[in-house]
Write a protein that holds these residues in place. Structure first.
Motif, PDB file in Angstrom:
ATOM      1  N   PRO A 149      45.754  -6.770   5.225  1.00 44.96           N
ATOM      2  CA  PRO A 149      47.004  -6.278   4.654  1.00 44.96           C
ATOM      3  C   PRO A 149      46.898  -6.144   3.145  1.00 44.96           C
ATOM      4  O   PRO A 149      46.150  -6.866   2.487  1.00 44.96           O
ATOM      5  CB  PRO A 149      48.035  -7.331   5.067  1.00 44.96           C
ATOM      6  CG  PRO A 149      47.256  -8.549   5.398  1.00 44.96           C
ATOM      7  CD  PRO A 149      45.927  -8.083   5.878  1.00 44.96           C
ATOM      8  N   THR A 150      47.652  -5.193   2.591  1.00 50.26           N
ATOM      9  CA  THR A 150      47.660  -4.927   1.157  1.00 50.26           C
ATOM     10  C   THR A 150      49.048  -5.166   0.597  1.00 50.26           C
ATOM     11  O   THR A 150      50.043  -4.644   1.116  1.00 50.26           O
ATOM     12  CB  THR A 150      47.224  -3.476   0.859  1.00 50.26           C
ATOM     13  OG1 THR A 150      45.867  -3.305   1.252  1.00 50.26           O
ATOM     14  CG2 THR A 150      47.357  -3.145  -0.614  1.00 50.26           C
ATOM     15  N   LEU A 151      49.111  -5.964  -0.464  1.00 47.66           N
ATOM     16  CA  LEU A 151      50.345  -6.253  -1.163  1.00 47.66           C
ATOM     17  C   LEU A 151      50.379  -5.397  -2.427  1.00 47.66           C
ATOM     18  O   LEU A 151      49.496  -5.490  -3.274  1.00 47.66           O
ATOM     19  CB  LEU A 151      50.391  -7.741  -1.525  1.00 47.66           C
ATOM     20  CG  LEU A 151      51.639  -8.294  -2.193  1.00 47.66           C
ATOM     21  CD1 LEU A 151      52.822  -8.237  -1.236  1.00 47.66           C
ATOM     22  CD2 LEU A 151      51.389  -9.730  -2.651  1.00 47.66           C
ATOM     23  N   VAL A 152      51.406  -4.538  -2.550  1.00 48.76           N
ATOM     24  CA  VAL A 152      51.573  -3.669  -3.718  1.00 48.76           C
ATOM     25  C   VAL A 152      52.715  -4.231  -4.567  1.00 48.76           C
ATOM     26  O   VAL A 152      53.824  -4.427  -4.066  1.00 48.76           O
ATOM     27  CB  VAL A 152      51.877  -2.217  -3.311  1.00 48.76           C
ATOM     28  CG1 VAL A 152      52.102  -1.350  -4.547  1.00 48.76           C
ATOM     29  CG2 VAL A 152      50.734  -1.647  -2.471  1.00 48.76           C
ATOM     30  N   LEU A 153      52.437  -4.477  -5.847  1.00 46.90           N
ATOM     31  CA  LEU A 153      53.429  -5.029  -6.763  1.00 46.90           C
ATOM     32  C   LEU A 153      53.774  -4.000  -7.826  1.00 46.90           C
ATOM     33  O   LEU A 153      52.883  -3.370  -8.409  1.00 46.90           O
ATOM     34  CB  LEU A 153      52.895  -6.295  -7.445  1.00 46.90           C
ATOM     35  CG  LEU A 153      52.310  -7.393  -6.562  1.00 46.90           C
ATOM     36  CD1 LEU A 153      51.838  -8.554  -7.432  1.00 46.90           C
ATOM     37  CD2 LEU A 153      53.323  -7.865  -5.541  1.00 46.90           C
ATOM     38  N   GLY A 187      46.959   1.584   7.137  1.00 47.52           N
ATOM     39  CA  GLY A 187      46.894   0.130   7.148  1.00 47.52           C
ATOM     40  C   GLY A 187      48.251  -0.504   6.916  1.00 47.52           C
ATOM     41  O   GLY A 187      49.287   0.175   6.880  1.00 47.52           O
ATOM     42  N   ARG A 188      48.259  -1.811   6.722  1.00 43.23           N
ATOM     43  CA  ARG A 188      49.499  -2.568   6.539  1.00 43.23           C
ATOM     44  C   ARG A 188      49.797  -2.726   5.049  1.00 43.23           C
ATOM     45  O   ARG A 188      48.976  -3.254   4.303  1.00 43.23           O
ATOM     46  CB  ARG A 188      49.400  -3.932   7.210  1.00 43.23           C
ATOM     47  CG  ARG A 188      49.291  -3.853   8.731  1.00 43.23           C
ATOM     48  CD  ARG A 188      49.280  -5.239   9.338  1.00 43.23           C
ATOM     49  NE  ARG A 188      49.183  -5.193  10.779  1.00 43.23           N
ATOM     50  CZ  ARG A 188      50.227  -5.131  11.603  1.00 43.23           C
ATOM     51  NH1 ARG A 188      51.440  -5.119  11.101  1.00 43.23           N
ATOM     52  NH2 ARG A 188      50.058  -5.100  12.906  1.00 43.23           N
ATOM     53  N   LEU A 189      50.982  -2.291   4.650  1.00 42.48           N
ATOM     54  CA  LEU A 189      51.413  -2.406   3.262  1.00 42.48           C
ATOM     55  C   LEU A 189      52.680  -3.254   3.171  1.00 42.48           C
ATOM     56  O   LEU A 189      53.600  -3.110   3.985  1.00 42.48           O
ATOM     57  CB  LEU A 189      51.730  -1.026   2.668  1.00 42.48           C
ATOM     58  CG  LEU A 189      50.578  -0.051   2.426  1.00 42.48           C
ATOM     59  CD1 LEU A 189      51.136   1.264   1.881  1.00 42.48           C
ATOM     60  CD2 LEU A 189      49.570  -0.640   1.452  1.00 42.48           C
ATOM     61  N   ILE A 190      52.726  -4.108   2.158  1.00 41.04           N
ATOM     62  CA  ILE A 190      53.931  -4.842   1.778  1.00 41.04           C
ATOM     63  C   ILE A 190      54.172  -4.520   0.312  1.00 41.04           C
ATOM     64  O   ILE A 190      53.283  -4.717  -0.524  1.00 41.04           O
ATOM     65  CB  ILE A 190      53.750  -6.357   1.975  1.00 41.04           C
ATOM     66  CG1 ILE A 190      53.445  -6.685   3.430  1.00 41.04           C
ATOM     67  CG2 ILE A 190      54.987  -7.112   1.497  1.00 41.04           C
ATOM     68  CD1 ILE A 190      53.004  -8.124   3.652  1.00 41.04           C
ATOM     69  N   ILE A 191      55.352  -4.002  -0.020  1.00 43.92           N
ATOM     70  CA  ILE A 191      55.645  -3.557  -1.382  1.00 43.92           C
ATOM     71  C   ILE A 191      56.740  -4.442  -1.964  1.00 43.92           C
ATOM     72  O   ILE A 191      57.829  -4.548  -1.385  1.00 43.92           O
ATOM     73  CB  ILE A 191      56.089  -2.081  -1.403  1.00 43.92           C
ATOM     74  CG1 ILE A 191      55.016  -1.201  -0.760  1.00 43.92           C
ATOM     75  CG2 ILE A 191      56.378  -1.625  -2.829  1.00 43.92           C
ATOM     76  CD1 ILE A 191      55.420   0.256  -0.615  1.00 43.92           C
ATOM     77  N   LEU A 192      56.439  -5.078  -3.102  1.00 43.92           N
ATOM     78  CA  LEU A 192      57.384  -5.990  -3.741  1.00 43.92           C
ATOM     79  C   LEU A 192      57.714  -5.476  -5.141  1.00 43.92           C
ATOM     80  O   LEU A 192      56.825  -5.064  -5.889  1.00 43.92           O
ATOM     81  CB  LEU A 192      56.808  -7.397  -3.831  1.00 43.92           C
ATOM     82  CG  LEU A 192      56.353  -8.038  -2.516  1.00 43.92           C
ATOM     83  CD1 LEU A 192      55.883  -9.469  -2.763  1.00 43.92           C
ATOM     84  CD2 LEU A 192      57.453  -8.003  -1.470  1.00 43.92           C
ATOM     85  N   ALA A 193      59.010  -5.545  -5.499  1.00 43.44           N
ATOM     86  CA  ALA A 193      59.483  -5.026  -6.776  1.00 43.44           C
ATOM     87  C   ALA A 193      60.552  -5.950  -7.347  1.00 43.44           C
ATOM     88  O   ALA A 193      60.876  -6.998  -6.768  1.00 43.44           O
ATOM     89  CB  ALA A 193      60.029  -3.597  -6.599  1.00 43.44           C
ATOM     90  N   GLY A 194      61.116  -5.558  -8.484  1.00 40.76           N
ATOM     91  CA  GLY A 194      62.172  -6.323  -9.140  1.00 40.76           C
ATOM     92  C   GLY A 194      63.229  -5.391  -9.699  1.00 40.76           C
ATOM     93  O   GLY A 194      63.645  -4.448  -9.054  1.00 40.76           O
ATOM     94  N   ARG A 246      46.225 -13.025   8.906  1.00 48.23           N
ATOM     95  CA  ARG A 246      45.151 -12.085   8.560  1.00 48.23           C
ATOM     96  C   ARG A 246      45.331 -10.716   9.193  1.00 48.23           C
ATOM     97  O   ARG A 246      44.741  -9.738   8.744  1.00 48.23           O
ATOM     98  CB  ARG A 246      43.790 -12.682   8.942  1.00 48.23           C
ATOM     99  CG  ARG A 246      43.386 -13.858   8.078  1.00 48.23           C
ATOM    100  CD  ARG A 246      41.995 -14.351   8.382  1.00 48.23           C
ATOM    101  NE  ARG A 246      41.600 -15.420   7.472  1.00 48.23           N
ATOM    102  CZ  ARG A 246      41.081 -15.220   6.274  1.00 48.23           C
ATOM    103  NH1 ARG A 246      40.869 -13.992   5.852  1.00 48.23           N
ATOM    104  NH2 ARG A 246      40.758 -16.243   5.503  1.00 48.23           N
ATOM    105  N   GLU A 247      46.127 -10.638  10.229  1.00 49.75           N
ATOM    106  CA  GLU A 247      46.375  -9.340  10.859  1.00 49.75           C
ATOM    107  C   GLU A 247      47.536  -8.608  10.192  1.00 49.75           C
ATOM    108  O   GLU A 247      47.852  -7.475  10.567  1.00 49.75           O
ATOM    109  CB  GLU A 247      46.682  -9.527  12.350  1.00 49.75           C
ATOM    110  CG  GLU A 247      45.462  -9.868  13.198  1.00 49.75           C
ATOM    111  CD  GLU A 247      44.924 -11.257  12.919  1.00 49.75           C
ATOM    112  OE1 GLU A 247      45.747 -12.200  12.851  1.00 49.75           O
ATOM    113  OE2 GLU A 247      43.698 -11.390  12.727  1.00 49.75           O
ATOM    114  N   GLY A 248      48.190  -9.260   9.229  1.00 45.01           N
ATOM    115  CA  GLY A 248      49.299  -8.623   8.531  1.00 45.01           C
ATOM    116  C   GLY A 248      50.651  -8.922   9.116  1.00 45.01           C
ATOM    117  O   GLY A 248      51.669  -8.449   8.612  1.00 45.01           O
TER     118      GLY A 248
END
Length: 261
Positions: A149-153, A187-194, A246-248
């Motif tokens: 998984p990929t975490l986008v900030l 793939g798996r994306l998680i996007i975090l913002a403020g 690990r699988e997201g």
């Protein structure tokens, strides 16, 4: 693994630039950091999505580093509209692998998770932008898809809250290009913002997204806020804790911290 998401501390060493910022924010931020440090089981990393300081001075970042010093885990940061690139880079170049060039983008890892940090700052402006160089940098890292998984900030959310007066000052340039990348990424994306100063979650172009709240000041929920900016509200600070495998697959928990003694 466990990752906490915090945002928008707006700490300042002398005087705040933003009139809404509480004057005791340094003490309040210490309280939040102590809660993070005492979390059980121990956190593996912390994502801090911008407006780290309220003025971006060298002294502001020195204060922030002192406030964060109880944390014994990686803290991944991106700049917000109240930060300054030069002083932020100088303060955290020893812990964050910033890319060369004008923007504070970088790639790193936390356990089995890939982290992509994006710089959306337009210095001197409230709204945010993803420059063509940053979009090209991100495209190169989303091709091909990674198994983990990929975490986008990023600070300025591309996904709307429904409060138009705030959304209009969020990510205003590069949003369509980012949306296309997110939509097409297999793939798996998680996007975090403020930036919005109110925590909320969303599904945007197939990706899970969330905005972290702010202990500096919080805005009320007002879904008719197309005509005016929502007022500030007094309530406990909420940060998110992500339990990611690990699988997201992941679960999201909300942790509340009282801001008043």
């Amino acid at each position: 693994m466990l990752i906490a998401h915090i945002s928008d501390f707006h700490v300042f060493s002398s005087q705040p630039e933003t009139r809404q910022v509480r004057l005791d924010i340094a003490d309040v931020a210490r309280r939040v950091v102590q809660d993070l440090a005492n979390f059980t089981p121990a956190l593996d990393a912390i994502a801090f999505t911008g407006d780290l300081t309220d003025g971006g001075s060298q002294e502001d970042y020195a204060l922030l580093k002192e406030i964060l010093s109880p944390l014994q885990v990686p803290v991944f940061m991106v700049p917000g509209n109240h930060d300054k690139r030069r002083t932020l880079r100088a303060a955290f170049a020893d812990t964050l692998p910033f890319e060369d060039g004008p923007f504070l983008n970088y790639e790193t890892r936390a356990g089995g998770l890939r982290v992509l940090a994006l710089d959306t700052l337009i210095e001197g402006r409230g709204e945010g932008a993803l420059a063509p160089e940053s979009l090209a940098w991100l495209a190169g890292r989303l091709t091909p898809a990674m198994p983990e998984p990929t975490l986008v900030l990023l600070h300025h959310p591309p996904f709307p809250s429904g409060m138009a007066s705030l959304d209009n000052a969020a990510l205003t340039e590069g949003c369509d290009a980012l949306a296309a990348m997110v939509r097409e990424y297999p793939g798996r994306l998680i996007i975090l913002a403020g930036h919005i100063h109110r925590p909320y979650q969303s599904i945007w172009n197939g990706a899970y997204c969330a905005v972290g709240g702010s202990p500096a000041f919080q805005v009320a929920l007002d879904l008719e806020a197309d005509r005016h900016e929502p007022p500030c509200i007094s309530q406990p600070y909420a940060y998110y804790v992500y339990r990611i495998d690990r699988e997201g697959e992941f679960a999201v928990h909300t942790r509340f911290v009282s801001l008043d003694r």
